[in-house]
Motif scaffolding. Structure first.
Motif, PDB file in Angstrom:
ATOM      1  N   GLU A 136       0.797  -1.083  -0.005  1.00 45.91           N
ATOM      2  CA  GLU A 136      -0.083   0.058  -0.060  1.00 45.91           C
ATOM      3  C   GLU A 136       0.855   1.247  -0.271  1.00 45.91           C
ATOM      4  O   GLU A 136       1.777   1.456   0.756  1.00 45.91           O
ATOM      5  CB  GLU A 136      -0.911   0.086   1.051  1.00 45.91           C
ATOM      6  CG  GLU A 136      -2.007  -1.089   1.178  1.00 45.91           C
ATOM      7  CD  GLU A 136      -3.032  -0.730   2.228  1.00 45.91           C
ATOM      8  OE1 GLU A 136      -2.848   0.241   2.803  1.00 45.91           O
ATOM      9  OE2 GLU A 136      -3.834  -1.724   2.543  1.00 45.91           O
ATOM     10  N   GLU A 137       0.615   2.159  -0.929  1.00 47.88           N
ATOM     11  CA  GLU A 137       1.642   3.319  -1.095  1.00 47.88           C
ATOM     12  C   GLU A 137       1.267   4.375  -0.005  1.00 47.88           C
ATOM     13  O   GLU A 137      -0.046   4.324   0.437  1.00 47.88           O
ATOM     14  CB  GLU A 137       1.148   3.882  -2.541  1.00 47.88           C
ATOM     15  CG  GLU A 137       1.900   5.324  -2.620  1.00 47.88           C
ATOM     16  CD  GLU A 137       1.483   6.003  -4.086  1.00 47.88           C
ATOM     17  OE1 GLU A 137       1.625   7.228  -3.908  1.00 47.88           O
ATOM     18  OE2 GLU A 137       1.181   5.273  -5.020  1.00 47.88           O
ATOM     19  N   LEU A 166       1.878   3.762   3.075  1.00 48.59           N
ATOM     20  CA  LEU A 166       1.599   3.170   4.649  1.00 48.59           C
ATOM     21  C   LEU A 166       2.167   3.784   5.680  1.00 48.59           C
ATOM     22  O   LEU A 166       3.569   3.912   5.558  1.00 48.59           O
ATOM     23  CB  LEU A 166       1.736   1.620   4.467  1.00 48.59           C
ATOM     24  CG  LEU A 166       1.534   0.905   5.646  1.00 48.59           C
ATOM     25  CD1 LEU A 166      -0.111   0.885   5.873  1.00 48.59           C
ATOM     26  CD2 LEU A 166       2.077  -0.566   5.577  1.00 48.59           C
ATOM     27  N   GLY A 190       4.921  -0.523  -4.026  1.00 53.91           N
ATOM     28  CA  GLY A 190       4.251   0.294  -3.146  1.00 53.91           C
ATOM     29  C   GLY A 190       4.722   1.681  -3.099  1.00 53.91           C
ATOM     30  O   GLY A 190       4.612   2.656  -1.876  1.00 53.91           O
TER      31      GLY A 190
END
Length: 355
Positions: free
Chosen positions: A244-245, A247, A310
């Motif tokens: 997830e980018e 995070l 990510g």
């Protein structure tokens, strides 16, 4: 006033040099010892050369002390980044900026006409350090460092900013008793507080000490971590939550439904990481290496790999990759194609680089 100033300065110098001597007998990294020693020596020289009344020192000794005292901005910066920035690559810009400020300070001490250039540089440097001590807490997993950041910001960087800004604005004018007493009392109080914090028997408090793997954790440390929470973290990582980018520690805590401070403690004391970004990036770089090692994906672009694992862009991906592997992704792929790596280095590139 004169005797009070001398007493405060004498106490501060004694405490600074004693602290530096004690650290050389402590089982800590060399960078921690050197950074504290540099600060102790430069601050002591500063206290001696800025007393209310001249101390009648030999001209050569006085000029050498002035030179040493001019390195105070560099010493303060070195200590703060050593304690709060685990990645050495992130420290160098700060050290270079502080050395430039030290050069300007020496020019001011040697040539008073340099006064207008020196103080603004000091204000900017100490203001930035003040922000750094607070802002970088978002990534910090070491509980005692997180708790100490506001104190560090207010004490070490804050005191220097207050004194420098006071001189720059004319509120604290050079050569006045109020400035001299503010310097002496402030440095003594900050040194006392710093000594109490630094000499506490917790290895994570020592600058220069890092624990990058669970093997470095003591049984006592691991005992403080919740094994159920650790299992949940590992399950989330195995489910590729790290893809997830953007995070953050807060976002991960929300997904796991636990308080952020408990999550920090679990990753730090249970999994052996001191920095959240490095914890996440390690998984990302391992995945990137798997793609770079795959002959069937030799035409996959670096941008595609960066997005897939990510990262928001190639720049952060390149920096994180180089920090973990020691090479850029392009260099790594080229070395894989040339057969420069053994099978074990390909299967565990980060471990191979660390050992």
């Amino acid at each position: 006033m004169i005797y009070l100033d001398l007493a405060l300065r004498g106490g501060a110098v004694t405490l600074l040099l004693l602290l530096a001597a004690l650290l050389w007998r402590a089982p800590i990294g060399w960078e921690g010892r050197l950074s504290v020693s540099a600060l102790a020596i430069s601050k002591s020289a500063f206290l001696v050369t800025t007393a209310i009344v001249p101390l009648g020192l030999h001209p050569i000794l006085h000029s050498n002390l002035v030179l040493l005292s001019s390195f105070t901005p560099a010493a303060v910066t070195w200590l703060i980044v050593t304690i709060f920035l685990d990645a050495p690559g992130r420290r160098w810009p700060w050290v270079i900026a502080s050395l430039a400020t030290s050069v300007a300070l020496y020019a001011h001490l040697a040539l008073p006409v340099a006064f207008p250039f020196c103080l603004p540089m000091g204000v900017v440097l100490y203001g930035a350090l003040f922000v750094l001590a607070l802002w970088s807490t978002r990534d910090d997993l070491v509980e005692c460092r997180c708790q100490a950041r506001p104190g560090f910001a207010a004490a070490i960087a804050g005191l220097a900013l207050f004194l420098t800004l006071g001189q720059a604005t004319g509120v604290l004018r050079e050569g006045t008793e109020i400035l001299a007493l503010s310097q002496a009392a402030g440095i003594l109080l900050v040194t006392l507080a710093f000594s109490v914090w630094l000499l506490h028997p917790d290895a994570n408090r020592w600058p220069g000490e890092t624990h990058d793997s669970q093997d470095a954790m003591s049984p006592k440390d691991v005992g403080f971590a919740n094994p159920v929470l650790i299992s949940r973290i590992q399950a989330a990582m195995n489910a590729d939550i790290w893809r997830e980018e953007g995070l953050t520690i807060g976002a991960l805590a929300g997904k796991l439904g636990v308080p952020e401070h408990r999550l920090r403690r679990a990753i730090n004391q249970g999994l052996g990481h001191r920095n959240f970004s490095s914890f996440i990036n390690r998984a990302r770089i391992e995945a990137a290496c798997a793609v770079l090692n795959d002959p069937g994906q030799m035409h996959t672009t670096m941008l595609e790999i960066a997005y897939d694992v990510g990262f928001a862009s190639v720049g952060p991906f390149n920096r994180a990759f180089r920090a973990e592997i020691g090479h850029s992704p392009t260099e790594y792929r080229r070395m894989v194609q040339s057969g420069a790596f053994s099978d074990s280095e390909k299967s565990a590139p980060i471990a191979a680089n660390l050992h």
